[in-house]
Every structure is written in structure tokens, then in C-alpha cells.
Motif scaffolding. Sequence first.
Motif, PDB file in Angstrom:
ATOM      1  N   GLY A 135      -5.259   2.994  -4.013  1.00  0.00           N
ATOM      2  CA  GLY A 135      -5.801   4.122  -4.913  1.00  0.00           C
ATOM      3  C   GLY A 135      -6.756   5.088  -4.251  1.00  0.00           C
ATOM      4  N   LYS A 136      -7.763   4.303  -3.515  1.00  0.00           N
ATOM      5  CA  LYS A 136      -8.883   5.235  -3.224  1.00  0.00           C
ATOM      6  C   LYS A 136      -8.792   5.635  -1.607  1.00  0.00           C
ATOM      7  CE  LYS A 136     -12.315   2.346  -5.791  1.00  0.00           C
ATOM      8  NZ  LYS A 136     -13.206   1.366  -5.591  1.00  0.00           N
ATOM      9  N   ASP A 137      -7.748   5.214  -1.029  1.00  0.00           N
ATOM     10  CA  ASP A 137      -7.467   5.622   0.420  1.00  0.00           C
ATOM     11  C   ASP A 137      -6.640   6.654   0.607  1.00  0.00           C
ATOM     12  OD1 ASP A 137      -7.005   5.607   3.061  1.00  0.00           O
ATOM     13  OD2 ASP A 137      -6.700   3.620   3.285  1.00  0.00           O
ATOM     14  N   ASP A 174      -3.817  -6.114  -6.881  1.00  0.00           N
ATOM     15  CA  ASP A 174      -5.195  -5.277  -6.834  1.00  0.00           C
ATOM     16  C   ASP A 174      -4.830  -4.049  -5.948  1.00  0.00           C
ATOM     17  OD1 ASP A 174      -7.448  -3.709  -6.917  1.00  0.00           O
ATOM     18  OD2 ASP A 174      -8.653  -5.471  -5.913  1.00  0.00           O
ATOM     19  N   PHE A 175      -4.461  -2.831  -6.550  1.00  0.00           N
ATOM     20  CA  PHE A 175      -4.059  -1.828  -5.903  1.00  0.00           C
ATOM     21  C   PHE A 175      -5.450  -0.700  -5.741  1.00  0.00           C
ATOM     22  CE2 PHE A 175       0.156  -2.784  -7.069  1.00  0.00           C
ATOM     23  CZ  PHE A 175       0.792  -2.546  -5.912  1.00  0.00           C
ATOM     24  N   SER A 176      -6.668  -1.152  -6.090  1.00  0.00           N
ATOM     25  CA  SER A 176      -7.738  -0.419  -5.975  1.00  0.00           C
ATOM     26  C   SER A 176      -8.044   0.132  -4.839  1.00  0.00           C
ATOM     27  CB  SER A 176      -9.001  -1.257  -6.480  1.00  0.00           C
ATOM     28  OG  SER A 176      -9.328  -2.262  -5.697  1.00  0.00           O
ATOM     29  N   LYS A 177      -7.769  -0.570  -3.512  1.00  0.00           N
ATOM     30  CA  LYS A 177      -8.242   0.052  -2.366  1.00  0.00           C
ATOM     31  C   LYS A 177      -7.011   1.038  -1.947  1.00  0.00           C
ATOM     32  CE  LYS A 177     -11.113  -3.526  -0.011  1.00  0.00           C
ATOM     33  NZ  LYS A 177     -11.211  -4.502  -1.442  1.00  0.00           N
ATOM     34  N   TYR A 217       2.759   1.685  -3.453  1.00  0.00           N
ATOM     35  CA  TYR A 217       1.878   2.339  -4.317  1.00  0.00           C
ATOM     36  C   TYR A 217       1.614   3.825  -3.909  1.00  0.00           C
ATOM     37  CZ  TYR A 217      -2.385   3.320  -7.350  1.00  0.00           C
ATOM     38  OH  TYR A 217      -3.390   3.826  -8.120  1.00  0.00           O
ATOM     39  N   GLN A 229       0.802  -1.114   0.006  1.00  0.00           N
ATOM     40  CA  GLN A 229       0.163  -0.116   0.102  1.00  0.00           C
ATOM     41  C   GLN A 229       0.795   1.063   0.159  1.00  0.00           C
ATOM     42  OE1 GLN A 229      -3.126  -1.239  -0.156  1.00  0.00           O
ATOM     43  NE2 GLN A 229      -2.158  -3.156   0.351  1.00  0.00           N
ATOM     44  N   SER A 259      -7.512   0.724   3.015  1.00  0.00           N
ATOM     45  CA  SER A 259      -6.296  -0.147   2.534  1.00  0.00           C
ATOM     46  C   SER A 259      -5.671  -1.036   3.575  1.00  0.00           C
ATOM     47  CB  SER A 259      -5.576   0.663   1.686  1.00  0.00           C
ATOM     48  OG  SER A 259      -4.696   1.614   2.416  1.00  0.00           O
TER      49      SER A 259
END
Length: 263
Positions: A51-53, A46-49, A18, A15, A198
Motif C-alpha cells: 500500500g505504501k510502495d 499484510d498488504f501494508s508495504k 493488491y 503485491q 514491497s
Amino acid sequence: MESIDLRGVPETMLQTLYARAAHSKRPDHKFYDAKAIEIVEQLDYDFSKAGKDKAMSAGVIARTILLDQMVRQFVDENPNGTVVNIACGLDTRFYRVDNGSIRWYNLDLPETIAVRRRFLTETGRVSMIAKSAMDETWADDIDTTESKTLIVMEGLVMYLTEADVKQILSIIDRRFQSAKVIMETMNPWIIKHMKEKSIEATRAKFTWGIQSGKELKNLAPGLIWVRDVSLVEGMKVIYPVYRLLGKIPTVRNISNKLVILKK
């Protein structure tokens, strides 16, 4: 693409990696982490969380700005010095501050170092130590006979118990005749009331915190508290509004701090 199977605290290094890579791609970046970008592009994850945090990302960016400044200052003042990076994860600070002569040790758990070795080949002046920070034998691998030493603990102690923190600090106290320590700490209120989505997704939990580095006197009487630096100072660089918010004592007090100690 490389897949990685990590859980709990070791997974959090993905995390933070990223966050540094994403910030570096911004046209208004405050630091540039080419290595982080390179590693993220190799990962099947999966870095989606992450990216949103925004809360997690802002904290990582703020502390990176401050720690880069602090470590670079140490390197400038001690061009042949030694840096020990405890709980290194996939940290790439060495590549941003290297002056061509410093000695650098990256220390972390064996499973974390195994991942690190897949992406970073470090030899010569840079060494990897695959041990727990609570295992006193890591100090045997550090050569500080002819240089000043800086020990950095970033994003670690908030996941530990007080006994663990005491053990790490006591190792430093016993095994180093002279050293400067920079340790990131979290406020107990944040641990109880704030969540980073995240980080939660990795099942890691914040467990320990203090309001000020002055409280460490009871855990490490051999180390002298120098000062606390609030991450608000780093937030000011990212968000100008913090020049005002940072004047509010509550905001400064609940923010993570970089505690500076010396032996």
C-alpha cells in the motif's frame, strides 16, 4: 479469510494483485478489476508495504493499462484466438477482455497454481498449467491448431537469468509455428540502482534486463523484434505530467518496456 505462505518471486503476485485492487477502488480508476478486489478481501495477508510502495503500484497500473489495450486488440482481431499467459500468478486479465470465444491458458509454477485454484475456478475455455516456463512440456498442453496465438509474459523475466529467458524464448521458437509475443523487460540501470520496497520485502531480486528488445536477437534468432512500448505510455494515462516527462529520452529509456516479438 485465507492465509497464504509464499516467499520470493511467487509472493510478488500478491503485491501486484493488491495494486490492481487498490487502483480499481479509486473513483478515477483507468480499469476496473473486480476479481482482484474480491481476492484481496479474502486474504489474510499484510498488504501494508504494498500500500505504501507507490513506485511498484504505478508500474503495475501503467503496464496493466497498456497490456489490457494490447490483449483486447488481439482479441478483437482474432475473436477465436488463443492467449498463453506465462507466469500468470493471480492475474485476472481474462475476465476483463473475454469476448465469449477466446481460448486462454494460465501457466505458472505448481505452488503458484495451487494458490490460484483456491480463488479462481477456471474450466472450459480457461485452463491452468502447473509447470515451469522453462519446462518445454507446457507447450504440449496448448492447442493452437486452428487459431492465432498471443503469448504474454508480464512481471517475469526481470527475476530470471539470461539462460532462463533464452530457454523460454527458444521453446516458443521451436514449438509455435506462428505467434505474437509481448514480454515486459526492465532496464539494467533500474536493476542496479532502483528498489521497490514491497518487492524487496518478499526477498525477490531483480536479476536480468535489457535496454531494448532488439538485444533479444542474440537470444532468440527465430523471433522477430517488432517494437518496444515504454511504460511511459501507460504513465501518461495516470499522471498527465508524463506527457512532458515522456519526451525526455532518458525517462523513456529507463522505464520498463513491453517488447513485441513475432514468430
